[in-house]
Motif scaffolding. Sequence first.
Motif, PDB file in Angstrom:
ATOM      1  N   GLY A  83       0.805  -1.216   0.000  1.00 43.71           N
ATOM      2  CA  GLY A  83       0.000   0.000   0.000  1.00 43.71           C
ATOM      3  C   GLY A  83       0.836   1.261   0.000  1.00 43.71           C
ATOM      4  N   THR A  84       0.139   2.381   0.180  1.00 42.30           N
ATOM      5  CA  THR A  84       0.788   3.694   0.223  1.00 42.30           C
ATOM      6  C   THR A  84       0.351   4.433   1.488  1.00 42.30           C
ATOM      7  OG1 THR A  84      -1.002   4.669  -1.090  1.00 42.30           O
ATOM      8  CG2 THR A  84       0.940   3.888  -2.284  1.00 42.30           C
ATOM      9  N   LEU A  85       1.275   5.190   2.050  1.00 42.49           N
ATOM     10  CA  LEU A  85       1.017   5.972   3.259  1.00 42.49           C
ATOM     11  C   LEU A  85       1.228   7.442   2.943  1.00 42.49           C
ATOM     12  CD1 LEU A  85       0.426   5.996   6.335  1.00 42.49           C
ATOM     13  CD2 LEU A  85       2.913   5.962   6.674  1.00 42.49           C
ATOM     14  N   THR A  86       0.246   8.253   3.273  1.00 36.24           N
ATOM     15  CA  THR A  86       0.316   9.694   3.040  1.00 36.24           C
ATOM     16  C   THR A  86       0.089  10.415   4.361  1.00 36.24           C
ATOM     17  OG1 THR A  86      -0.585   9.385   0.820  1.00 36.24           O
ATOM     18  CG2 THR A  86      -0.600  11.624   1.714  1.00 36.24           C
ATOM     19  N   ILE A  87       0.954  11.387   4.669  1.00 35.80           N
ATOM     20  CA  ILE A  87       0.834  12.177   5.894  1.00 35.80           C
ATOM     21  C   ILE A  87       0.783  13.653   5.498  1.00 35.80           C
ATOM     22  CG2 ILE A  87       1.908  12.789   8.085  1.00 35.80           C
ATOM     23  CD1 ILE A  87       3.283  10.086   8.081  1.00 35.80           C
ATOM     24  N   GLU A  88      -0.305  14.298   5.876  1.00 35.74           N
ATOM     25  CA  GLU A  88      -0.475  15.724   5.608  1.00 35.74           C
ATOM     26  C   GLU A  88      -0.538  16.456   6.949  1.00 35.74           C
ATOM     27  OE1 GLU A  88      -3.941  16.204   3.288  1.00 35.74           O
ATOM     28  OE2 GLU A  88      -3.222  15.015   1.578  1.00 35.74           O
TER      29      GLU A  88
END
Length: 397
Positions: free
Chosen positions: A365-370
């Motif tokens: 998967g992919t992990l995105t942190i904003e």
Amino acid sequence: MHAAFFLLLGASLTRFLMRHPGEARTPWIIALSITLAVLYLLGPVLGSRPTPRRLVWLGVLVLVWMVLVVLAPSFAWCAVPLFYTGLRILPPRAALALVALLTAFVVAAQLRLAEGFDPNLVLAPPAVAAVATAVFVHMQRQAVRQRELAGRQRELIDDLLRTRRELAATERREGTLAERQRLSMEIHDTLAQGLSSQQMLLQAADRTWTADPDAARRHVRTATGIAERNLAEARRFVHDLAPADLAEGGGLEAALEALAARESAQAEGALTVHCHVEGTPGAPLPDRVQSALLRIAQGALANVREHSGATAAGLTLTHLDDRVVLDVGDNGRGFTAEPAGVRSPDTVRGHGLPAIRARVHQLGGTLTIESAPGEGTVLSAAIPLAPAPLTVPEDPA
């Protein structure tokens, strides 16, 4: 070749006895024939290496044959097996010299038997000797090539076996490291976070024990609940390492809702966590995906509770056709997001985000942190799902 030698020796002796019966040299011919046969039989006993004893044996064998040819030229064709004996024992040059000597004796013996000069008798023996020598040299080269090929094959097999052993050892090491990393993430997301919460609650109870006994008791009761939860997680580790919330049944949605309620209760009003589910899964999520998403939610909320200073947080689970997405957002102080794998030099703790990234990476998967200072944080983990198998409608006929 041994059978040919004794066949030629017997045929030559028979021919001599039939054509020259009762001559004075007959006993000598018989004795020399027997001696030559016995000497030939001794050859294999002495071995195949060109030792001094074997060289002496070859010299005596050739000498007896020469004497026999001088007395009875019909024994000349016994030289063909002797060609191979010399070629097998002597060095190349010495073997060729011996072949030339034996050929000369054969030519001389054939000319003695002939009534007149015959060119075939002069040319045939050298031709036979040349063919015999060429055949032997070719066979010897083939044997050398076969030995070299067998040696290379053995080396390749040894290299292959060594490579397989090294690969197996590498796989074992990688498996050990992967299992160690998995256990570290499991412990961090459950026991370590629970112990950290217990420590903070007990410290708060100790500070308010005299001034506000009721609040202190609430802290102790909350710490006791966390300890019970950690005990359940520890027992789950012993069995199959599945999260206790999932083991209780109800699926991922129920586990996330229970996690949100538990975090809100433990915060005692300081933090409120809401859970929201969007969409309906087309098929039950795999156990490893459910376990990973729940652990990601636990790790993210632990970071919110310990570092963000937020008063509200939300868990949003979204089911899409090809993936499932977990969003964890808060209204905390936020931070300057760093690229994956980059860690500030002054960071002492912070195993949570690397563990979350590792879990997402293991599932492809992919992990995105904003995040930004003063604007809160949103963590989004998207896990791809295998496409559902196509179903073919049955033919009503």
